[in-house]
Motif scaffolding. Structure first.
Motif, PDB file in Angstrom:
ATOM      1  N   ARG A   1       0.814  -8.577  12.780  1.00  0.00           N
ATOM      2  CA  ARG A   1       1.213  -9.205  11.533  1.00  0.00           C
ATOM      3  C   ARG A   1       0.133  -9.160  10.455  1.00  0.00           C
ATOM      4  O   ARG A   1       0.440  -8.833   9.290  1.00  0.00           O
ATOM      5  CB  ARG A   1       1.648 -10.659  11.799  1.00  0.00           C
ATOM      6  N   PRO A   2      -1.144  -9.463  10.721  1.00  0.00           N
ATOM      7  CA  PRO A   2      -2.143  -9.390   9.650  1.00  0.00           C
ATOM      8  C   PRO A   2      -2.286  -7.993   9.054  1.00  0.00           C
ATOM      9  O   PRO A   2      -2.495  -7.843   7.848  1.00  0.00           O
ATOM     10  CB  PRO A   2      -3.436  -9.842  10.342  1.00  0.00           C
ATOM     11  N   ALA A   3      -2.161  -6.949   9.886  1.00  0.00           N
ATOM     12  CA  ALA A   3      -2.227  -5.581   9.369  1.00  0.00           C
ATOM     13  C   ALA A   3      -0.992  -5.255   8.536  1.00  0.00           C
ATOM     14  O   ALA A   3      -1.080  -4.616   7.475  1.00  0.00           O
ATOM     15  CB  ALA A   3      -2.359  -4.586  10.519  1.00  0.00           C
ATOM     16  N   MET A   4       0.176  -5.690   9.019  1.00  0.00           N
ATOM     17  CA  MET A   4       1.404  -5.442   8.267  1.00  0.00           C
ATOM     18  C   MET A   4       1.383  -6.176   6.923  1.00  0.00           C
ATOM     19  O   MET A   4       1.862  -5.649   5.911  1.00  0.00           O
ATOM     20  CB  MET A   4       2.614  -5.888   9.092  1.00  0.00           C
ATOM     21  N   HIS A   5       0.809  -7.370   6.929  1.00  0.00           N
ATOM     22  CA  HIS A   5       0.712  -8.125   5.669  1.00  0.00           C
ATOM     23  C   HIS A   5      -0.179  -7.391   4.674  1.00  0.00           C
ATOM     24  O   HIS A   5       0.130  -7.340   3.475  1.00  0.00           O
ATOM     25  CB  HIS A   5       0.162  -9.526   5.943  1.00  0.00           C
ATOM     26  N   ALA A   6      -1.279  -6.810   5.159  1.00  0.00           N
ATOM     27  CA  ALA A   6      -2.144  -6.025   4.266  1.00  0.00           C
ATOM     28  C   ALA A   6      -1.357  -4.880   3.655  1.00  0.00           C
ATOM     29  O   ALA A   6      -1.471  -4.585   2.455  1.00  0.00           O
ATOM     30  CB  ALA A   6      -3.353  -5.499   5.034  1.00  0.00           C
ATOM     31  N   GLY A   7      -0.536  -4.208   4.482  1.00  0.00           N
ATOM     32  CA  GLY A   7       0.284  -3.121   3.963  1.00  0.00           C
ATOM     33  C   GLY A   7       1.251  -3.590   2.896  1.00  0.00           C
ATOM     34  O   GLY A   7       1.484  -2.886   1.900  1.00  0.00           O
ATOM     35  N   GLU A   8       1.807  -4.762   3.077  1.00  0.00           N
ATOM     36  CA  GLU A   8       2.727  -5.315   2.077  1.00  0.00           C
ATOM     37  C   GLU A   8       2.013  -5.573   0.755  1.00  0.00           C
ATOM     38  O   GLU A   8       2.544  -5.290  -0.332  1.00  0.00           O
ATOM     39  CB  GLU A   8       3.342  -6.606   2.611  1.00  0.00           C
ATOM     40  N   LEU A   9       0.804  -6.124   0.836  1.00  0.00           N
ATOM     41  CA  LEU A   9       0.032  -6.392  -0.379  1.00  0.00           C
ATOM     42  C   LEU A   9      -0.323  -5.098  -1.099  1.00  0.00           C
ATOM     43  O   LEU A   9      -0.235  -5.006  -2.333  1.00  0.00           O
ATOM     44  CB  LEU A   9      -1.242  -7.162  -0.028  1.00  0.00           C
ATOM     45  N   VAL A  10      -0.733  -4.081  -0.329  1.00  0.00           N
ATOM     46  CA  VAL A  10      -1.109  -2.798  -0.919  1.00  0.00           C
ATOM     47  C   VAL A  10       0.102  -2.142  -1.579  1.00  0.00           C
ATOM     48  O   VAL A  10       0.013  -1.639  -2.716  1.00  0.00           O
ATOM     49  CB  VAL A  10      -1.726  -1.870   0.149  1.00  0.00           C
ATOM     50  N   TYR A  11       1.230  -2.156  -0.899  1.00  0.00           N
ATOM     51  CA  TYR A  11       2.404  -1.511  -1.485  1.00  0.00           C
ATOM     52  C   TYR A  11       2.894  -2.272  -2.717  1.00  0.00           C
ATOM     53  O   TYR A  11       3.348  -1.657  -3.699  1.00  0.00           O
ATOM     54  CB  TYR A  11       3.533  -1.393  -0.466  1.00  0.00           C
ATOM     55  N   ALA A  12       2.796  -3.588  -2.695  1.00  0.00           N
ATOM     56  CA  ALA A  12       3.198  -4.369  -3.873  1.00  0.00           C
ATOM     57  C   ALA A  12       2.350  -3.999  -5.078  1.00  0.00           C
ATOM     58  O   ALA A  12       2.862  -3.902  -6.210  1.00  0.00           O
ATOM     59  CB  ALA A  12       3.071  -5.861  -3.572  1.00  0.00           C
ATOM     60  N   CYS A  13       1.062  -3.754  -4.862  1.00  0.00           N
ATOM     61  CA  CYS A  13       0.193  -3.339  -5.966  1.00  0.00           C
ATOM     62  C   CYS A  13       0.555  -1.941  -6.435  1.00  0.00           C
ATOM     63  O   CYS A  13       0.531  -1.658  -7.637  1.00  0.00           O
ATOM     64  CB  CYS A  13      -1.274  -3.406  -5.532  1.00  0.00           C
ATOM     65  N   ARG A  14       0.901  -1.047  -5.501  1.00  0.00           N
ATOM     66  CA  ARG A  14       1.348   0.297  -5.905  1.00  0.00           C
ATOM     67  C   ARG A  14       2.561   0.190  -6.829  1.00  0.00           C
ATOM     68  O   ARG A  14       2.655   0.894  -7.842  1.00  0.00           O
ATOM     69  CB  ARG A  14       1.743   1.126  -4.682  1.00  0.00           C
ATOM     70  N   GLU A  15       3.482  -0.676  -6.478  1.00  0.00           N
ATOM     71  CA  GLU A  15       4.681  -0.839  -7.294  1.00  0.00           C
ATOM     72  C   GLU A  15       4.342  -1.404  -8.668  1.00  0.00           C
ATOM     73  O   GLU A  15       4.900  -0.966  -9.676  1.00  0.00           O
ATOM     74  CB  GLU A  15       5.682  -1.739  -6.575  1.00  0.00           C
ATOM     75  N   GLN A  16       3.427  -2.366  -8.707  1.00  0.00           N
ATOM     76  CA  GLN A  16       3.028  -2.937  -9.996  1.00  0.00           C
ATOM     77  C   GLN A  16       2.358  -1.873 -10.868  1.00  0.00           C
ATOM     78  O   GLN A  16       2.647  -1.775 -12.068  1.00  0.00           O
ATOM     79  CB  GLN A  16       2.059  -4.110  -9.774  1.00  0.00           C
ATOM     80  N   ALA A  17       1.477  -1.074 -10.269  1.00  0.00           N
ATOM     81  CA  ALA A  17       0.779  -0.032 -11.034  1.00  0.00           C
ATOM     82  C   ALA A  17       1.762   1.029 -11.514  1.00  0.00           C
ATOM     83  O   ALA A  17       1.687   1.494 -12.662  1.00  0.00           O
ATOM     84  CB  ALA A  17      -0.321   0.599 -10.178  1.00  0.00           C
ATOM     85  N   ALA A  18       2.687   1.427 -10.647  1.00  0.00           N
ATOM     86  CA  ALA A  18       3.676   2.431 -11.043  1.00  0.00           C
ATOM     87  C   ALA A  18       4.507   1.924 -12.218  1.00  0.00           C
ATOM     88  O   ALA A  18       4.772   2.670 -13.174  1.00  0.00           O
ATOM     89  CB  ALA A  18       4.578   2.771  -9.855  1.00  0.00           C
TER      90      ALA A  18
ATOM     91  N   ALA B   1      -5.490  -7.891   7.336  1.00  0.00           N
ATOM     92  CA  ALA B   1      -6.410  -7.107   8.171  1.00  0.00           C
ATOM     93  C   ALA B   1      -6.402  -5.656   7.703  1.00  0.00           C
ATOM     94  O   ALA B   1      -6.135  -5.364   6.539  1.00  0.00           O
ATOM     95  CB  ALA B   1      -6.002  -7.228   9.635  1.00  0.00           C
ATOM     96  N   GLY B   2      -6.703  -4.720   8.616  1.00  0.00           N
ATOM     97  CA  GLY B   2      -6.830  -3.309   8.260  1.00  0.00           C
ATOM     98  C   GLY B   2      -5.482  -2.652   8.058  1.00  0.00           C
ATOM     99  O   GLY B   2      -4.744  -2.419   9.022  1.00  0.00           O
ATOM    100  N   PHE B   3      -5.170  -2.334   6.826  1.00  0.00           N
ATOM    101  CA  PHE B   3      -3.878  -1.727   6.494  1.00  0.00           C
ATOM    102  C   PHE B   3      -3.741  -0.347   7.131  1.00  0.00           C
ATOM    103  O   PHE B   3      -4.640   0.480   7.062  1.00  0.00           O
ATOM    104  CB  PHE B   3      -3.756  -1.621   4.970  1.00  0.00           C
ATOM    105  N   GLY B   4      -2.597  -0.103   7.781  1.00  0.00           N
ATOM    106  CA  GLY B   4      -2.284   1.213   8.325  1.00  0.00           C
ATOM    107  C   GLY B   4      -2.939   1.525   9.646  1.00  0.00           C
ATOM    108  O   GLY B   4      -2.780   2.624  10.178  1.00  0.00           O
TER     109      GLY B   4
END
Length: 373
Positions: free
Chosen positions: A37-54, A29-32
């Motif tokens: 739970r659906p919003a928290m899951h979105a945050g997890e996906l976004v942060y995982a991508c930040r880590e991959q990009a970094a 759902a809408g991150f942040g």
């Protein structure tokens, strides 16, 4: 279908990307914005991508990875934040309109470093001259989206570090293909790239790496899900540059695309693309009446034109045969002014890690047939 328009968008993606987007559309759902739970899951996906990009770009701080809509959005944000009106800006002679138009709107004095195609030594000399002429910031197109010309990034960075001049890097055609290790490039203030090209993410995704330690002004203001009691934009990263609801579904796919690239290895991808370009160059040069723009300092983009047929006609004939290429100026008229192709444009072939030698051979046969038509 043979898809050779990857410099615009990689249509063919690793299967993991499709599965990630579809899964996120059902679960994220809408991150942040909420604590369920659906919003928290979105945050997890976004942060995982930040880590991959970094990790891909050699960054120690994932919070400096800002998500944008595309490279144009990232470049406009970086230029707005780092370039003052009437500043003297040095750019390569191969810049995209995503750089040239924002600079024109700001009224900047622009030094265009025009050098012959594929001549990295002249590119370094031009950078030295631009420094002597008073450039206060450089914007470097790492790889030309028209010709695949690779700028000598490390050598230019060394010059800028000595002079104390910052650089904005347009990595639209290099991210995921050429190594861009920000911890080794001391002049970098920002790196901009799309998600939907060499990183194999969905359209509507992009990345801005904020490397400057200054408090920069954002391009957009609004809700960030943080410090909502304030009328001022948060100063912390990445919130300062991420107003509004993020494209968590697209970012989930982008994260998988970056993870796939890291698994393959940048050097392996680069070697594969250059091998395909070598095959295509040899084949094109065997056909009569074609001017082929190829050289040693080249990535996975190759342009050509015919002395007999307009580029638009060649592209149309190839499309009838199921071949996807691009014709025209490719939103980069400065590149064509520099190379002397402004009046005609070019037919552009751009490959990816998912193209094959067999496709190159079939393409050359289709092209030979189209030229005889």
């Amino acid at each position: 279908m043979i898809y050779f328009d990857n410099a615009a968008t990689t249509l063919l993606k690793p299967d993991e990307v499709f599965r990630a987007v579809q899964g996120a559309m059902r679960t994220a759902a809408g991150f942040g914005r909420s604590g369920h739970r659906p919003a928290m899951h979105a945050g997890e996906l976004v942060y995982a991508c930040r880590e991959q990009a970094a990790a891909l770009f050699g960054m120690a701080e994932p919070e400096r990875v800002v998500f944008t809509l595309n490279a144009t959005h990232a470049l406009n944000t970086a230029i707005h934040a780092l370039v003052e009106p009437e500043t003297t800006v040095a750019v390569t002679g191969y810049e995209h309109n995503s750089v040239m138009r924002p600079l024109a709107a700001l009224g900047c004095k622009t030094i265009i470093m025009r050098v012959p195609l594929f001549d990295q030594d002249e590119a370094v000399k031009a950078a030295e001259q631009a420094i002597e002429s008073g450039a206060k910031i450089f914007i470097i197109n790492h790889v030309s989206n028209v010709f695949g010309f690779v700028q000598p990034l490390e050598r230019i960075d060394a010059l800028l570090r000595r002079a104390g001049i910052p650089m904005i890097l347009d990595a639209s055609q290099s991210a995921g293909i050429l190594p861009v290790e920000v911890n080794k490039l001391g002049s970098l203030a920002a790196v901009c790239c799309p998600g939907h090209k060499g990183l194999f993410g969905p359209q509507g995704t992009g990345i801005l790496l904020v490397l400057s330690d200054r408090i920069l002004e954002p391009l957009l203001y609004g809700g960030t899900g943080s410090q909502s009691e304030l009328l001022t934009q948060p100063e912390l990263l990445p919130d300062r540059f991420e107003s509004g609801t993020l494209n968590a579904h697209g970012i989930a796919g982008l994260g998988e695309g970056i993870q796939w690239i890291r698994g393959q290895g940048i050097q392996r991808i680069l070697h594969h693309e250059r091998n395909l370009i070598t095959i295509l160059t040899k084949g094109l040069r065997s056909l009569p009446g074609l001017e082929v723009f190829a050289g040693p300092a080249q990535s996975g983009v190759l342009s050509f034109r015919s002395g007999r047929l307009p580029c638009e006609e060649i592209a149309a004939r190839l499309s009838e045969r199921g071949v996807c290429v691009r014709d025209g100026l490719h939103c980069a008229p400065e590149a064509h002014r520099t190379a002397g192709t402004l009046e005609t444009g070019t037919v552009r072939l751009s490959v990816s890690a998912l193209n094959t030698e067999s496709e190159c051979a079939r393409f050359l046969g289709f092209l030979e047939d189209a030229l005889r038509q």
